[in-house]
Design an enzyme around this catalytic site. Structure first.
Site, mmCIF file in Angstrom:
data_model
loop_
_atom_site.group_PDB
_atom_site.id
_atom_site.type_symbol
_atom_site.label_atom_id
_atom_site.label_comp_id
_atom_site.label_asym_id
_atom_site.label_seq_id
_atom_site.Cartn_x
_atom_site.Cartn_y
_atom_site.Cartn_z
ATOM 1 C CG ASP A 13 -1.714 1.198 1.431
ATOM 2 O OD1 ASP A 13 -2.248 1.687 0.418
ATOM 3 O OD2 ASP A 13 -1.832 1.665 2.581
ATOM 4 N NE ARG A 14 0.963 7.419 -2.547
ATOM 5 C CZ ARG A 14 0.417 8.425 -3.227
ATOM 6 N NH1 ARG A 14 0.530 8.498 -4.536
ATOM 7 N NH2 ARG A 14 -0.260 9.369 -2.581
ATOM 8 C CG ASP A 15 -1.290 7.656 0.352
ATOM 9 O OD1 ASP A 15 -0.244 8.273 0.114
ATOM 10 O OD2 ASP A 15 -2.238 7.599 -0.448
ATOM 11 C CE1 TYR A 24 -8.954 11.561 -0.876
ATOM 12 C CE2 TYR A 24 -9.258 13.046 0.994
ATOM 13 C CZ TYR A 24 -9.703 12.007 0.197
ATOM 14 O OH TYR A 24 -10.909 11.413 0.472
ATOM 15 C CB THR A 55 -1.781 3.383 -4.075
ATOM 16 O OG1 THR A 55 -2.256 4.505 -3.334
ATOM 17 C CG2 THR A 55 -1.409 3.829 -5.480
ATOM 18 C CB SER A 58 -10.883 8.012 -3.731
ATOM 19 O OG SER A 58 -10.567 8.673 -2.521
ATOM 20 C CB CYS A 94 -8.201 2.083 -7.657
ATOM 21 S SG CYS A 94 -9.956 2.167 -8.094
ATOM 22 N NE ARG A 112 -12.656 3.229 -2.513
ATOM 23 C CZ ARG A 112 -11.738 4.055 -1.996
ATOM 24 N NH1 ARG A 112 -10.730 4.479 -2.746
ATOM 25 N NH2 ARG A 112 -11.824 4.466 -0.755
ATOM 26 C CG ASP A 138 -2.321 2.395 6.340
ATOM 27 O OD1 ASP A 138 -2.683 2.005 5.212
ATOM 28 O OD2 ASP A 138 -2.533 3.549 6.758
#
Ligand SMILES: [Mg+2]
Length: 178
Positions: A13-15, A24, A55, A58, A94, A112, A138
């Protein structure tokens, strides 16, 4: 034709895993590496793993930033990783969300997370050994996506990502902070 040799993979995952989740994040000045993130990527590169990012973005559907903004940020991340000899093999994102304000992206998507579409697409294109692969996220949605794709999921709850990866993915006993 030679058979493709399957390789273990780490899906990141990124964030909240590679970078601090400020919400964001869309530009380099908002971007802050998680402690040990670059070393973690290099450690799994060196151990022979494929390394992917999957990732949810949205913010694109919500009109907060563009696909180009995101690509610019990813280019900057991969350049910085390269300076330390670390490499991301591929990235899936996504941009969709049903509550989006940008018509082209305002819809549900099986890419997603918690849906497994991004992971399954990477597995279709790369020689991934699912049984030896792992996803690090996370959020519960990350782990649900991993489960749906038949990949072991690990929850990263902060701290040093290199320490976490050495202990949980590479199985190094007594891997401590460095
Ligand atoms: Mg996250």
């Amino acid at each position: 034709m030679a058979e493709r040799e399957l390789r273990p993979a780490v899906f990141l995952d990124r964030d909240g895993v590679l970078n601090v989740d400020h919400g964001y994040v869309a530009s380099r000045d908002q971007f802050q590496w998680i402690e040990g993130a670059i070393a973690a990527v290099k450690a799994v590169n060196d151990a022979g793993f494929l390394v992917f990012i999957a990732t949810n973005q949205s913010g694109i559907a919500r009109g907060l930033y563009s696909v180009d903004d995101m690509h610019r940020l990813h280019d900057s991340m991969t350049k910085e990783l390269a300076r330390f000899g670390a490499r991301i093999d591929d990235i899936r994102y996504c941009p969709f969300h049903p509550d989006g304000t940008i018509a082209a992206y305002a819809r549900k998507s099986d890419w997603r997370k918690p849906a497994p579409g991004m992971i399954l697409d990477l597995i279709a294109r790369w020689p991934v050994d699912r049984e030896k692969s792992v996803l690090i996220g996370d959020k519960d949605a990350d782990l649900a996506a991993a489960r749906a794709a038949g990949i072991r999921g690990l929850k990263f709850e902060g701290g040093n990502l290199e320490t976490f990866v050495r202990r949980e993915v590479l199985g190094e006993k007594g891997a401590g902070a460095r």
